[in-house]
Motif scaffolding. Structure first.
Motif, PDB file in Angstrom:
ATOM      1  N   ALA A  99      -6.287   8.486  -2.743  1.00 22.99           N
ATOM      2  CA  ALA A  99      -5.354   8.842  -1.673  1.00 22.99           C
ATOM      3  C   ALA A  99      -4.324   7.737  -1.456  1.00 22.99           C
ATOM      4  N   TYR A 100      -4.675   6.517  -1.825  1.00 24.26           N
ATOM      5  CA  TYR A 100      -3.808   5.354  -1.664  1.00 24.26           C
ATOM      6  C   TYR A 100      -3.813   4.565  -2.963  1.00 24.26           C
ATOM      7  N   SER A 101      -2.782   3.759  -3.160  1.00 25.59           N
ATOM      8  CA  SER A 101      -2.747   2.839  -4.295  1.00 25.59           C
ATOM      9  C   SER A 101      -2.166   1.513  -3.830  1.00 25.59           C
ATOM     10  N   THR A 124       3.877   7.146 -12.710  1.00 27.39           N
ATOM     11  CA  THR A 124       2.646   6.361 -12.726  1.00 27.39           C
ATOM     12  C   THR A 124       1.800   6.635 -11.496  1.00 27.39           C
ATOM     13  N   LEU A 125       2.410   6.663 -10.326  1.00 27.78           N
ATOM     14  CA  LEU A 125       1.643   6.912  -9.101  1.00 27.78           C
ATOM     15  C   LEU A 125       1.067   8.329  -9.073  1.00 27.78           C
ATOM     16  N   TYR A 126       1.761   9.287  -9.643  1.00 20.73           N
ATOM     17  CA  TYR A 126       1.196  10.635  -9.754  1.00 20.73           C
ATOM     18  C   TYR A 126      -0.052  10.617 -10.639  1.00 20.73           C
ATOM     19  N   LEU A 185       0.844  -1.193   0.000  1.00 18.65           N
ATOM     20  CA  LEU A 185       0.000   0.000   0.000  1.00 18.65           C
ATOM     21  C   LEU A 185       0.879   1.243   0.000  1.00 18.65           C
ATOM     22  N   VAL A 186       0.497   2.226  -0.816  1.00 19.38           N
ATOM     23  CA  VAL A 186       1.247   3.479  -0.937  1.00 19.38           C
ATOM     24  C   VAL A 186       0.328   4.640  -0.596  1.00 19.38           C
ATOM     25  N   LYS A 187       0.815   5.563   0.226  1.00 22.74           N
ATOM     26  CA  LYS A 187       0.092   6.807   0.501  1.00 22.74           C
ATOM     27  C   LYS A 187       0.423   7.776  -0.641  1.00 22.74           C
ATOM     28  N   LEU A 188      -0.546   8.024  -1.481  1.00 23.49           N
ATOM     29  CA  LEU A 188      -0.301   8.895  -2.630  1.00 23.49           C
ATOM     30  C   LEU A 188      -0.155  10.355  -2.221  1.00 23.49           C
ATOM     31  N   TYR A 189      -0.658  10.719  -1.066  1.00 21.49           N
ATOM     32  CA  TYR A 189      -0.547  12.098  -0.605  1.00 21.49           C
ATOM     33  C   TYR A 189       0.812  12.383   0.037  1.00 21.49           C
TER      34      TYR A 189
END
Length: 166
Positions: free
Chosen positions: A124-126, A114-116, A7-11
């Motif tokens: 908010a997460y990916s 890509t995540l941006y 899990l990644v916090k995109l913020y």
């Protein structure tokens, strides 16, 4: 080999530099492919990685915009790729960089670009799907990703022949 989702916090993503001088100095750009690039992108992935990854990338060409990026050297050679929204909505992956171009930060640039794009869709997460344990440190160091406990095989549980995947 142990696998799991992350899990990644995109913020909290590191800052993205849309023009990386190091890559540009070596004639490398990262961009979304065009429709006419599809066969070349899929061939690159099959040749350098796997048919499974090529199948996932193929799906990204049905999204608008295409939910993949390619790293291209001298506007001639594909040397890397990354995808999202392939296995499922808000899933990152697969990603790959041609072996001779590894170790120069290109994978991280593809990951961030890509995540941006995922973040721009309002997430908010990916989820980074089916990460091999040997690759987890890359995601943790690059974007602060954390393992999702008990996540294997997760969304992939009904995939045909999953037991044989490396």
């Amino acid at each position: 080999m142990k696998k799991f989702d992350m899990l990644v916090k995109l913020y909290e993503l590191p800052q993205l530099h849309t023009e990386n001088p190091s890559l540009q100095a070596n004639g490398i750009i990262i961009r979304r492919p065009m429709a006419l690039d599809k066969d070349k992108v899929i061939h690159f992935i099959k040749t350098n990685f796997s048919t499974i990854w090529a199948n996932e990338c193929d799906v990204t060409f049905t999204n608008t915009p295409f939910s993949c990026f390619v790293a291209v050297k001298d506007n001639q050679e594909i040397i890397g790729f990354s995808c999202y929204d392939a296995s499922g909505r808000n899933f990152f992956g697969p990603i790959g960089v041609k072996e001779e171009y590894r170790g120069y930060g290109l994978g991280k640039e593809l990951l961030l670009r890509t995540l941006y794009a995922v973040r721009e869709q309002g997430y908010a997460y990916s989820i980074i799907g089916m990460v091999a344990e040997k690759n987890a440190a890359f995601y943790q160091k690059s974007v602060g990703a954390v393992e999702i406990p008990d996540s294997y095989p997760g969304a992939y549980k009904d995939a045909l022949g999953i037991e044989s995947w490396e």
